[in-house]
Design a protein around this motif. Structure first.
Motif, mmCIF file in Angstrom:
data_model
loop_
_atom_site.group_PDB
_atom_site.id
_atom_site.type_symbol
_atom_site.label_atom_id
_atom_site.label_comp_id
_atom_site.label_asym_id
_atom_site.label_seq_id
_atom_site.Cartn_x
_atom_site.Cartn_y
_atom_site.Cartn_z
ATOM 1 N N LEU A 59 0.908 -1.245 -0.130
ATOM 2 C CA LEU A 59 0.021 0.355 -0.197
ATOM 3 C C LEU A 59 0.901 0.995 -0.417
ATOM 4 O O LEU A 59 1.775 1.249 1.002
ATOM 5 C CB LEU A 59 -0.684 0.083 1.265
ATOM 6 N N TYR A 60 0.843 2.032 -0.953
ATOM 7 C CA TYR A 60 0.974 3.256 -1.193
ATOM 8 C C TYR A 60 0.378 4.890 -0.615
ATOM 9 O O TYR A 60 -1.244 4.478 -0.890
ATOM 10 C CB TYR A 60 2.040 3.396 -2.638
ATOM 11 N N GLY A 61 1.138 5.914 0.193
ATOM 12 C CA GLY A 61 -0.510 6.358 0.531
ATOM 13 C C GLY A 61 0.519 7.912 0.382
ATOM 14 O O GLY A 61 1.402 8.112 0.543
ATOM 15 N N PHE A 62 -0.435 8.607 0.312
ATOM 16 C CA PHE A 62 0.347 10.169 -0.190
ATOM 17 C C PHE A 62 -0.891 11.072 0.025
ATOM 18 O O PHE A 62 -1.559 11.407 0.849
ATOM 19 C CB PHE A 62 0.660 10.251 -1.952
ATOM 20 N N SER A 63 -0.194 12.569 0.918
ATOM 21 C CA SER A 63 -0.860 13.319 1.147
ATOM 22 C C SER A 63 -1.704 14.152 0.417
ATOM 23 O O SER A 63 -2.849 14.964 1.036
ATOM 24 C CB SER A 63 -0.410 14.494 2.493
ATOM 25 N N SER A 64 -1.442 14.401 -1.070
ATOM 26 C CA SER A 64 -2.422 14.541 -1.988
ATOM 27 C C SER A 64 -2.438 14.102 -2.367
ATOM 28 O O SER A 64 -2.018 13.143 -3.565
ATOM 29 C CB SER A 64 -1.746 15.729 -2.179
ATOM 30 N N GLN A 65 -3.612 14.721 -3.653
ATOM 31 C CA GLN A 65 -4.096 13.438 -4.722
ATOM 32 C C GLN A 65 -3.159 13.701 -6.103
ATOM 33 O O GLN A 65 -3.142 13.124 -6.889
ATOM 34 C CB GLN A 65 -5.474 14.477 -5.002
ATOM 35 N N ALA A 66 -2.770 15.316 -6.303
ATOM 36 C CA ALA A 66 -1.508 15.730 -6.711
ATOM 37 C C ALA A 66 -0.205 14.493 -7.004
ATOM 38 O O ALA A 66 0.399 14.050 -7.976
ATOM 39 C CB ALA A 66 -1.223 17.012 -7.230
ATOM 40 N N GLU A 67 0.069 13.913 -5.462
ATOM 41 C CA GLU A 67 1.580 13.190 -5.628
ATOM 42 C C GLU A 67 0.445 11.593 -6.086
ATOM 43 O O GLU A 67 1.591 11.119 -6.708
ATOM 44 C CB GLU A 67 1.926 13.217 -3.900
ATOM 45 N N LEU A 68 -0.541 11.415 -5.585
ATOM 46 C CA LEU A 68 -0.919 10.254 -6.347
ATOM 47 C C LEU A 68 -0.895 10.489 -7.587
ATOM 48 O O LEU A 68 -0.479 9.393 -7.979
ATOM 49 C CB LEU A 68 -2.160 10.121 -5.784
#
Length: 199
Positions: A59-68
């Motif tokens: 699982l990969y997680g990001f603080s913003s949609q742009a980073e995802l």
């Protein structure tokens, strides 16, 4: 499968954040930027991507949609896996990554550990090709809302960079509206547009 995880930051480590959601700790591989936004014991929401291969379930997680969006875009490039994508996003922001692709700046990509010149060239080539295809389909759908990028056309370059991050022509048009293209540098135009889209 998982759109996001929303809970308390239980642990952090190198490229890792554990988010406790109702007593279950979700280990999310992540970037330096996302880690800098997290504090142990505080609540956090990470947009996630589940990477599944024969014997891999991560699982990969990001603080913003742009980073995802940037992560998904990078792992879509042949020869770029999740670890390389994390390395790139740990050394540059989504807007600078988009800028590097639009302007063909290999040096910005090779600054990431493990990213050599060949991989950097492939990222730029494949994503520029994808962008060109997206631009022609945007133009067909929206009567040319996303302009063909001309050197020195900051509005066009900003729109192209935002398209690289996965935003649609309508969102881009609204986000760029009212930004002073003449007075601001390209990076700031993109940053301001991204701020509007995140609201």
């Amino acid at each position: 499968m998982f759109y996001y995880v929303n809970g308390t930051v239980a642990e952090t480590g190198p490229n890792l954040a554990v988010i406790d959601c109702g007593g279950v700790g979700y280990a999310c591989a992540t970037t330096n930027y996302t880690l800098s936004q997290l504090k142990k014991g505080e609540r956090a929401k990470l947009y996630t991507y589940l990477y599944v291969r024969e014997d891999i379930f991560e699982l990969y997680g990001f603080s913003s949609q742009a980073e995802l969006n940037s992560f998904k875009m990078l792992i879509g490039v042949s020869g770029v896996g999740p670890k390389a994508a994390l390395a790139v996003l740990s050394s540059t922001s989504p807007q600078n990554l988009a800028l590097s692709i639009v302007t063909g700046d290999e040096k910005a990509l090779t600054a990431a550990p493990g990213i050599g010149k060949k991989i950097a060239q492939r990222i730029i080539l494949e994503l520029k090709d994808k962008l060109a295809k997206d631009q022609s389909s945007f133009s067909a759908q929206s009567g040319g809302a996303i302009p063909v990028v001309l050197p020195g056309d900051k509005g066009g370059e900003a729109a192209a960079a935002l398209a690289v991050l996965g935003y649609g022509s309508q969102e881009i048009g609204l986000a760029l509206k009212g930004i002073d293209m003449d007075a601001l540098p390209l990076e700031e135009i993109i940053r301001q547009a991204l701020k509007k889209m995140v609201r």
